[in-house]
Design an enzyme around this catalytic site. Structure first.
Site, PDB file in Angstrom:
ATOM      1  N   GLU A   1     -76.060 -27.636  32.599  1.00 50.58           N
ATOM      2  CA  GLU A   1     -75.092 -26.656  32.130  1.00 50.58           C
ATOM      3  C   GLU A   1     -74.067 -27.340  31.235  1.00 50.58           C
ATOM      4  O   GLU A   1     -73.808 -28.536  31.380  1.00 50.58           O
ATOM      5  CB  GLU A   1     -74.341 -26.020  33.312  1.00 50.58           C
ATOM      6  CG  GLU A   1     -75.169 -25.088  34.163  1.00 50.58           C
ATOM      7  CD  GLU A   1     -74.375 -24.511  35.313  1.00 50.58           C
ATOM      8  OE1 GLU A   1     -74.828 -23.514  35.881  1.00 50.58           O
ATOM      9  OE2 GLU A   1     -73.305 -25.065  35.656  1.00 50.58           O
TER      10      GLU A   1
ATOM     11  N   HIS B   1     -66.362 -32.142  45.028  1.00 50.02           N
ATOM     12  CA  HIS B   1     -66.963 -30.800  44.875  1.00 50.02           C
ATOM     13  C   HIS B   1     -67.015 -30.036  46.199  1.00 50.02           C
ATOM     14  O   HIS B   1     -67.763 -29.069  46.323  1.00 50.02           O
ATOM     15  CB  HIS B   1     -68.364 -30.900  44.275  1.00 50.02           C
ATOM     16  CG  HIS B   1     -68.412 -31.588  42.947  1.00 50.02           C
ATOM     17  ND1 HIS B   1     -67.973 -30.988  41.786  1.00 50.02           N
ATOM     18  CD2 HIS B   1     -68.820 -32.833  42.591  1.00 50.02           C
ATOM     19  CE1 HIS B   1     -68.128 -31.815  40.775  1.00 50.02           C
ATOM     20  NE2 HIS B   1     -68.631 -32.948  41.237  1.00 50.02           N
TER      21      HIS B   1
ATOM     22  N   ARG C   1     -74.849 -16.215  52.997  1.00 49.14           N
ATOM     23  CA  ARG C   1     -74.393 -16.431  54.371  1.00 49.14           C
ATOM     24  C   ARG C   1     -72.894 -16.188  54.435  1.00 49.14           C
ATOM     25  O   ARG C   1     -72.246 -15.908  53.424  1.00 49.14           O
ATOM     26  CB  ARG C   1     -74.680 -17.872  54.793  1.00 49.14           C
ATOM     27  CG  ARG C   1     -74.084 -18.901  53.818  1.00 49.14           C
ATOM     28  CD  ARG C   1     -74.145 -20.309  54.325  1.00 49.14           C
ATOM     29  NE  ARG C   1     -73.821 -21.290  53.294  1.00 49.14           N
ATOM     30  CZ  ARG C   1     -72.621 -21.605  52.895  1.00 49.14           C
ATOM     31  NH1 ARG C   1     -71.557 -20.998  53.402  1.00 49.14           N
ATOM     32  NH2 ARG C   1     -72.434 -22.527  51.959  1.00 49.14           N
TER      33      ARG C   1
END
Length: 493
Positions: free
Chosen positions: A201, A236, A293
């Protein structure tokens, strides 16, 4: 269909969280545990408990067949997976269905289509979902890829398709670094997830990480429950989350919420899920991934909406139609969550293990602690190192920050390093107070010396001044930072 007994295929605070709601609904519960968790709180709190295996996850909480065997042994007719472990494992969801056991989550097909990042991008590509420019396919021919990257431009982000948590992820600033960083990303992805597939990306500098909570029932209804700002991260992985995002306008809030619903519709989703986006400085947002979830940070959404998301998960699994509509939902005040992890902020957040010699949680109106430990217990090295989640709720963001700072001061933990001191630092920082912080907050603003008591005292004084100036500014604006929900329709009486 009414669920009679739920086996919670998890441990710690999320297992306790699910058990509490199940008890309120009159549903029996079954805990599972490994050797190291034999005396854990979730084992003691459940109606029944079943030993599942050895210490490490592969020998216990990831053993699908043993969990199904435990369901049959205890006559549990449903499984709640929590988060982590098998919560996003499509094969596990399918195995439960094949054994006539209800999975309190989405269909195996939805998990499969969204569990892999490349598959998720392909699934939503037929809709008008904004996505970061890049190469959304498995990469093999590096020379061909290099030519495509000349058009995309550096910096770029190499990402593992199968995983999360920052594993298999590399930022590449220039072409000469591409091949070495590609090799590192593939190697880490293989070791972490057993799958070395990566994609690319365009790297967006200093984005916000904004995610939208959705719920869908099995009758085709999908609602969004507003957004969470999860931009304070290390490696992250999130440390502080809040709801709603402090800088969104009502128009952008509605647009990002409706986009999240479109993503869910793309995979015929039901159950609780989260659609994650990154947002640039101009508040343009791009689809990142979908977590199929419940999220760790779900309590902040519960606090601002008054909706018990676990209860809704169970009702949806029972094939009940949601009794609420989008127009019924409103944002009530502001909520902040900090994750208390066994890590040392003075040592670059190095994980720690040890015994909770002193463990005293804060109390008071609007203060919630979701944890799985008590004083004297050991924090094991074998699982996630989160000790607890501290959540506060107040009338507006300024008051929520003040309440959180008080609650952090009241939280007493000794015997192990933890992240509370960093969270206090972050909450007092002018960039956090302003709401403009991004995922680079730690890199830009934090060094261990900043946890010095004199420094944090001065920082608190600066933060108080910034908060006052923002408060005065918001008196004369149509979109207050402290209460971004004022234009939303009030809940029907």
């Amino acid at each position: 269909m009414t669920i009679q007994k739920i086996l919670i295929a998890n441990r710690g605070e999320i297992a306790l969280r699910v058990i509490r709601t199940a008890k309120e609904m009159g549903i029996k519960t079954v805990a599972i545990y490994s050797d190291v968790d034999r005396n854990s709180l979730h084992v003691r709190y459940a109606d029944e408990a079943v030993w599942i295996g050895g210490i490490v996850s592969q020998d216990s909480y990831l053993r699908k067949e043993k969990i199904i065997e435990a369901c049959k042994k205890t006559k549990a007719d449903a499984v709640h997976p929590g988060y982590g472990f098998l919560s996003e494992n499509a094969d596990f969801a399918q195995m439960l269905q094949d054994n006539s056991i209800i999975f309190i989550g989405p269909s195996a097909a939805s998990i499969r289509s969204m569990g892999d990042k490349l598959s998720a991008k392909k699934t939503v590509s037929q809709y008008n979902i904004p996505m970061v420019p890049g190469i959304n396919r498995s990469i093999h021919n590096l020379e061909a890829v290099k030519k495509e990257l000349e058009q995309i431009g550096y910096p770029i982000l190499i990402k593992a398709s199968a995983g999360g948590g920052g594993k298999g992820m590399r930022v590449v600033e220039k072409e000469s670094d591409f091949e070495s960083q590609y090799s590192l990303a593939v190697s880490e992805a293989k070791s972490s997830f057993g799958d070395g597939t990566v994609f690319i990306e365009k790297y967006i500098h200093s984005p916000k990480h904004v995610e939208v909570q959705i719920l869908g029932d099995q009758h085709g209804n999908i609602l969004y429950f507003f957004e969470r700002d999860c931009s304070i991260q290390r490696r992250h992985q999130k440390l502080i989350e809040e709801a709603p995002c402090p800088i969104l306008t009502p128009a952008i809030r509605r647009k990002i919420g409706e986009t999240a619903v479109q993503v869910a519709k793309a995979c015929n989703y039901y159950g609780a899920g989260t659609v994650e986006f990154i947002m640039d400085e101009q508040l343009n947002f791009f689809f990142l991934e979908m977590n199929t979830r419940l999220q760790v940070e779900h309590p902040v959404t519960e606090m601002i909406t008054g909706i018990d998301l676990v209860r809704q998960q169970i009702l949806i699994a029972e094939k009940k139609k949601m009794s609420i509509q989008q127009a019924d939902l409103e944002i009530r005040g502001h909520a902040i969550e900090v994750r208390i992890c066994a890590e040392d902020p003075l040592q670059n957040f190095l994980p720690d293990i040890g015994r909770l010699e002193v463990y005293k949680i804060p109390q008071g109106t609007g203060v919630r602690v979701d944890d799985g430990y008590e004083q004297g217990m050991l924090i094991p090295q074998y699982y996630d190192n989160m000790i607890a989640k501290l959540i506060v709720h107040a009338e507006n963001r300024e008051l929520a920050i003040q309440k959180m700072l008080r609650a952090i001061d009241d939280y007493k933990i000794t015997g192990i390093a933890h992240t509370l001191s960093f969270c206090k630092f972050a909450l007092q920082h002018p960039e956090f107070i302003s709401g403009k912080f991004d995922t680079k907050f730690i890199n830009k603003y934090f060094t261990p010396k900043m946890l010095d008591s004199e420094y944090t005292k001065n920082l608190g004084e600066i933060a108080a001044t910034v908060a006052f100036l923002l408060h005065e500014k918001n008196k004369n604006t149509s979109i207050p930072v402290s209460n971004p929900s004022h234009n939303w329709k009030k809940r029907s009486k």
